[in-house]
Design an enzyme around this catalytic site. Structure first.
Site, PDB file in Angstrom:
ATOM      1  N   ARG A   1     -11.183  47.082 -17.799  1.00  0.00           N
ATOM      2  CA  ARG A   1     -12.565  46.932 -18.261  1.00  0.00           C
ATOM      3  C   ARG A   1     -12.647  46.647 -19.751  1.00  0.00           C
ATOM      4  NH1 ARG A   1     -14.733  53.197 -17.897  1.00  0.00           N
ATOM      5  NH2 ARG A   1     -16.086  52.758 -19.645  1.00  0.00           N
TER       6      ARG A   1
ATOM      7  N   CYS B   1     -23.785  56.445 -12.467  1.00  0.00           N
ATOM      8  CA  CYS B   1     -23.947  56.595 -13.922  1.00  0.00           C
ATOM      9  C   CYS B   1     -23.169  55.558 -14.723  1.00  0.00           C
ATOM     10  CB  CYS B   1     -23.560  58.001 -14.361  1.00  0.00           C
ATOM     11  SG  CYS B   1     -21.830  58.383 -14.098  1.00  0.00           S
TER      12      CYS B   1
ATOM     13  N   GLU C   1     -14.682  57.678  -9.260  1.00  0.00           N
ATOM     14  CA  GLU C   1     -14.243  56.551 -10.077  1.00  0.00           C
ATOM     15  C   GLU C   1     -12.945  55.973  -9.540  1.00  0.00           C
ATOM     16  OE1 GLU C   1     -15.507  57.232 -14.474  1.00  0.00           O
ATOM     17  OE2 GLU C   1     -14.371  59.003 -13.886  1.00  0.00           O
TER      18      GLU C   1
ATOM     19  N   HIS D   1     -15.068  53.999 -32.658  1.00  0.00           N
ATOM     20  CA  HIS D   1     -16.038  55.035 -33.019  1.00  0.00           C
ATOM     21  C   HIS D   1     -17.342  54.450 -33.521  1.00  0.00           C
ATOM     22  CE1 HIS D   1     -12.146  57.268 -33.873  1.00  0.00           C
ATOM     23  NE2 HIS D   1     -12.574  57.594 -32.684  1.00  0.00           N
TER      24      HIS D   1
ATOM     25  N   ASN E   1     -18.159  51.917 -13.855  1.00  0.00           N
ATOM     26  CA  ASN E   1     -17.325  51.186 -14.830  1.00  0.00           C
ATOM     27  C   ASN E   1     -15.861  51.296 -14.428  1.00  0.00           C
ATOM     28  OD1 ASN E   1     -19.745  51.057 -16.186  1.00  0.00           O
ATOM     29  ND2 ASN E   1     -19.234  52.659 -17.658  1.00  0.00           N
TER      30      ASN E   1
HETATM   31  C1  PEP Z   1     -17.783  55.099 -15.573  1.00  0.00           C
HETATM   32  O1  PEP Z   1     -16.564  54.962 -15.534  1.00  0.00           O
HETATM   33  O2  PEP Z   1     -18.587  54.406 -14.924  1.00  0.00           O
HETATM   34  C2  PEP Z   1     -18.388  56.133 -16.439  1.00  0.00           C
HETATM   35  C3  PEP Z   1     -19.673  56.401 -16.395  1.00  0.00           C
HETATM   36  O3  PEP Z   1     -17.576  56.754 -17.323  1.00  0.00           O
HETATM   37  P1  PEP Z   1     -17.017  56.090 -18.656  1.00  0.00           P
HETATM   38  O4  PEP Z   1     -17.713  54.793 -18.854  1.00  0.00           O
HETATM   39  O5  PEP Z   1     -17.264  57.068 -19.738  1.00  0.00           O
HETATM   40  O6  PEP Z   1     -15.556  55.925 -18.319  1.00  0.00           O
HETATM   41 MG    MG Z   2     -15.291  56.518 -16.296  1.00  0.00          MG
END
Ligand code: PEP
Ligand code: MG
Length: 754
Positions: free
Chosen positions: A644, A681, A610, A368, A633
């Site tokens: 990740r 994104c 994703e 957090h 990501n």
């Molecule tokens: C991603 O997985 O690239 C994404 C933007 O979502 P998060 O990082 O919140 O999993």
């Molecule tokens: Mg994601």
């Protein structure tokens, strides 16, 4: 014969006498001589000696009653040398019936200590570190009683607090005493956010001030302590008994808490300290110091974990004593906050204008505190072991979140180098600010839309500053992660409404709850999973718990109040999931309309790409969606089968590699063919070199962390998209594992600022 132990217990005034002796006038040496005399008399000891730590690391005899005065400032022990060195190294008392028999005993003829057998030495602790050692000795061989040990520890605590508070410092005799670490140190941790900061250390939980060490009314203090312990115990019992639906892991933690909270030895240590005249707060600190010294050296990870439990318990008890949580503290200018870890709302309570950086002993990038620090654009480095023992309030520190390092009490040349880097960052930022209102067109006229990612309302001020065209990804789960309990409908509606108000005409894409995986909520029941990243998370949870997802959709529709609404679903892995999720939006729109509520003036429903499975089913997915957004990501984590969040594997693969770029190109092409708006994104969209590759692949909507908008815009403005496209297309055929260097060379060749 006097009964030892009772000696001190009977005369609570001893602590006051020591205080008066230390605080009174006269040379420091004379005051220390007086103190050892008072202690010797009270403890019925023939010898009482005080050793203090010199900056070089040695313990030096500073005052003695009973040994040869000529040894004062002459006798020195290295850490681990002699009994005093042993206590310093171990940080705990040594109680010996016959000291010369002990293997560590080191005979120092100048002290004249031959006749003494019984030996009791206790460390003067500051934050788990020994800054001195207090020793009593008697001729007759015997073990000192537990009460005597406790008494001497309390005296040592009062002494160390007073010495550290500066009541004796500044005098020649005490010059060079190492109360707190003073040498420069460089610590390697983990970067949780970007940026650099130089400022003054502020401890999140400051030590109890010496003025509050001694109580005026022992009986009242005892009652205050037991009331606080009882309310703490009741609270923990209730947590365990409650229907909170605890997950296994948190149950275990709480059960250990309960064990500690009810532990007789913990209670007794606290109570003894209070009966001896300490305030309840000082008692907590004393017992805490001792635990830290004892468990802090444990190699066993289990024991070290237990120390953390105890630390938490101590913090909780302090809160119960103060009646409530601590109010936010006044910060100095350029404050760097030092904490073990921070709870959900802690960081938000500090003055953002003065807070420059954050250093954490623990935490993770997904914790957090790290999330909020990133949202506030505060450089943050975590996982710095024993940080709080190495830094004192007021030390100058550097947070280097570019490299994941912390510098404590840095030398001037280091400060200069960091200052230069801070200046460069500031200049670059100023350049980006100048570009704020310039639209991002490539040199050959392609419009690239730059959006920012957000997740809390603290991000909203930044929207205007960055010049982003809107919010391309609003991570709604952040509100859930920083809350103590599940945000209800009204709280959700209020936040979404504020976000839309702040964005004005700029679009906001709300992503529905992406929980599970590394984003766990203490108040939400969840099974422990072996593979959380592949487990019950995101839209899977939303579809299995439609009430939760529907409530969120209802809040979004209510917040829109007839304005346009954009919603997307995370981690969709099959077209059926998207179909089911989209149907819930329709259900909620119909629900609102039946009640005469305004429906959004325009509704766009999208999917995040994703899961690799969707890359090969875009022909079926895209016609059902109004837009898609590529979450690189997660897409990269699943493409390369590399967690990740695991530092061991997360950098083994490169998104600038043929397989990753080919997957991205395939998505872009399918979207272009169907006319589906697509954005990227993930974090890579915010890094100029990666963004360059994305633009070359044909993406024209990028959403990124706020700090990326300026640098990426500068890249776009200098980019010839057609030349980039040709260069990157050739590299897609490469047989190399990574084409990062080649892409960088290409960018430089065509004069792109990456
Ligand atoms: C991603 O997985 O690239 C994404 C933007 O979502 P998060 O990082 O919140 O999993
Ligand atoms: Mg994601």
């Amino acid at each position: 014969m006097a009964v030892p132990g009772v000696a001190i217990r009977g005369q609570r005034s001893l602590l006051r006498q020591i205080r008066e002796a230390l605080a009174g006038g006269g040379p420091a040496q004379a005051r220390l001589d007086m103190v050892v005399r008072i202690i010797a008399r009270s403890m019925v000891a023939e010898v009482c000696s005080l050793y203090m730590r010199r900056a070089a690391g040695d313990m030096e005899l500073f005052a003695t009653e009973g040994l040869d005065p000529a040894a004062v400032h002459v006798t020195r022990m290295k850490p681990g040398e002699g009994l005093v060195g042993e206590i310093m190294k171990l940080g705990r008392p040594l109680n010996l019936a016959d000291a010369p028999e002990h293997p560590a005993f080191s005979y120092r003829p100048e002290t004249g200590e031959d006749p003494y057998h019984a030996f009791l030495g206790v460390p003067l602790l500051r934050g788990g570190r020994a800054i001195g050692v207090l020793v009593v000795q008697n001729r007759t061989a015997r073990i000192y009683t537990d009460d005597e040990v406790e008494d001497l520890q309390i005296v040592a605590m009062v002494l160390s607090e007073m010495v550290a508070a500066g009541e004796l410092i500044g005098e020649a005799a005490l010059k060079g005493v190492e109360i707190a670490p003073h040498r420069p140190e460089r610590l390697k941790g983990t970067r949780f956010g970007d940026g650099l900061a130089y400022g003054v250390a502020v401890l999140h939980e400051p030590p109890v001030a010496p003025s509050q060490l001694l109580s005026d009314d022992v009986a009242a203090e005892e009652m205050r302590l037991s009331a606080a312990i009882h309310s703490l115990q009741a609270q923990i019992d209730q947590m365990l008994a409650g229907d909170a639906g605890l997950v296994d892991a948190s149950f275990e933690v709480l059960d250990t808490y309960r064990m500690f909270a009810h532990s007789q030895s913990w209670n007794r240590s606290l109570q003894d300290a209070v009966s001896n005249g300490l305030t309840a707060e000082a008692a907590v600190e004393r017992v805490r110091s001792e635990h830290r010294a004892r468990l802090g050296q444990a190699r066993d990870p289990y024991l070290r974990e237990r120390l953390h439990d105890l630390e938490d318990l101590n913090d909780r008890l302090l809160r119960h004593l103060s009646g409530d949580g601590h109010a936010a503290r006044e910060l100095p200018e350029n404050a760097i906050l030092i904490a073990r870890n921070l709870g959900p709302a802690d960081l938000l309570e500090y003055d953002r204008k003065k807070l420059r950086g954050l250093l954490l002993e623990e935490g993770s990038a997904a914790s957090h505190a790290a999330i909020v620090a990133r949202a506030l654009d505060i450089p943050c480095v975590g996982r710095l072991p024993n940080l709080r023992d190495k830094v004192s309030e007021g030390d100058m520190v550097i947070v280097d979140a570019e490299t994941g390092e912390a510098y404590l009490r840095p030398r001037t040349d280091v400060v200069k180098a960091i200052q230069a880097r801070i200046d460069v960052r500031r200049q670059r930022r100023a350049e980006f600010d100048k570009l704020r209102d310039t639209p991002a067109f490539t040199r050959d006229g392609a419009k690239i839309s730059l959006f920012m990612n957000a997740g809390l309302d603290v991000d909203l001020d930044i929207l205007v500053d960055t010049g982003a065209e809107g919010i391309g990804l609003f991570r709604t789960e952040f509100q859930f992660m920083v809350a103590e309990e599940m945000p209800r409908f009204n709280a959700q509606t209020a936040l979404y409404g504020r976000v839309m108000d702040a964005a004005g005409d700029k679009p906001v894409t709300f992503r529905t709850l992406d929980l599970g995986g590394d984003k766990v909520l203490p108040y939400l029941e969840a099974e422990r999973e072996d593979n959380p990243a592949l487990g019950w998370r995101a839209i899977r949870m939303g579809l299995d718990r439609p009430a939760l997802l529907r409530l969120q959709l209802r809040a979004l529709i209510a917040a829109a109040r007839g304005r346009p609404l954009r919603v997307m679903f995370p981690l969709v892995a099959s077209v059926d999931e998207f179909r089911a999720a989209r149907a819930l939006v329709d259900v909620e729109i119909a629900w609102a309309q039946r009640r005469g509520r305004q429906a959004p003036s325009r509704l766009d429903v999208g999917a995040m790409i994703e899961a690799p499975s969707l890359v090969w089913h875009l022909d079926a997915l895209l016609p059902m969606t109004d837009f898609v957004s590529v979450g690189t990501n997660d897409l990269m984590q699943y493409l390369f089968a590399a967690d990740r969040g695991n530092p061991r594997v997360d950098s083994r693969y490169d998104p600038l590699s043929p397989p990753a770029l080919r997957a991205l190109e395939q998505i872009q092409r399918a979207c272009a063919e169907t006319g589906t708006p697509v954005s990227v994104c993930g974090e890579m969209a915010g890094r100029p070199l990666e963004a360059f590759a994305l633009v070359a692949l044909g993406f024209d909507r990028l959403s990124m962390p706020p700090a990326g908008v300026g640098p990426v815009k500068q890249m776009v403005l200098s980019c010839d998209r057609e030349a980039a496209r040709r260069g990157v297309a050739a590299l897609l055929k490469s047989g190399a594992g990574s084409v990062r260097n080649e892409i960088e060379t290409l960018a430089r060749k065509i004069y792109v600022a990456v």
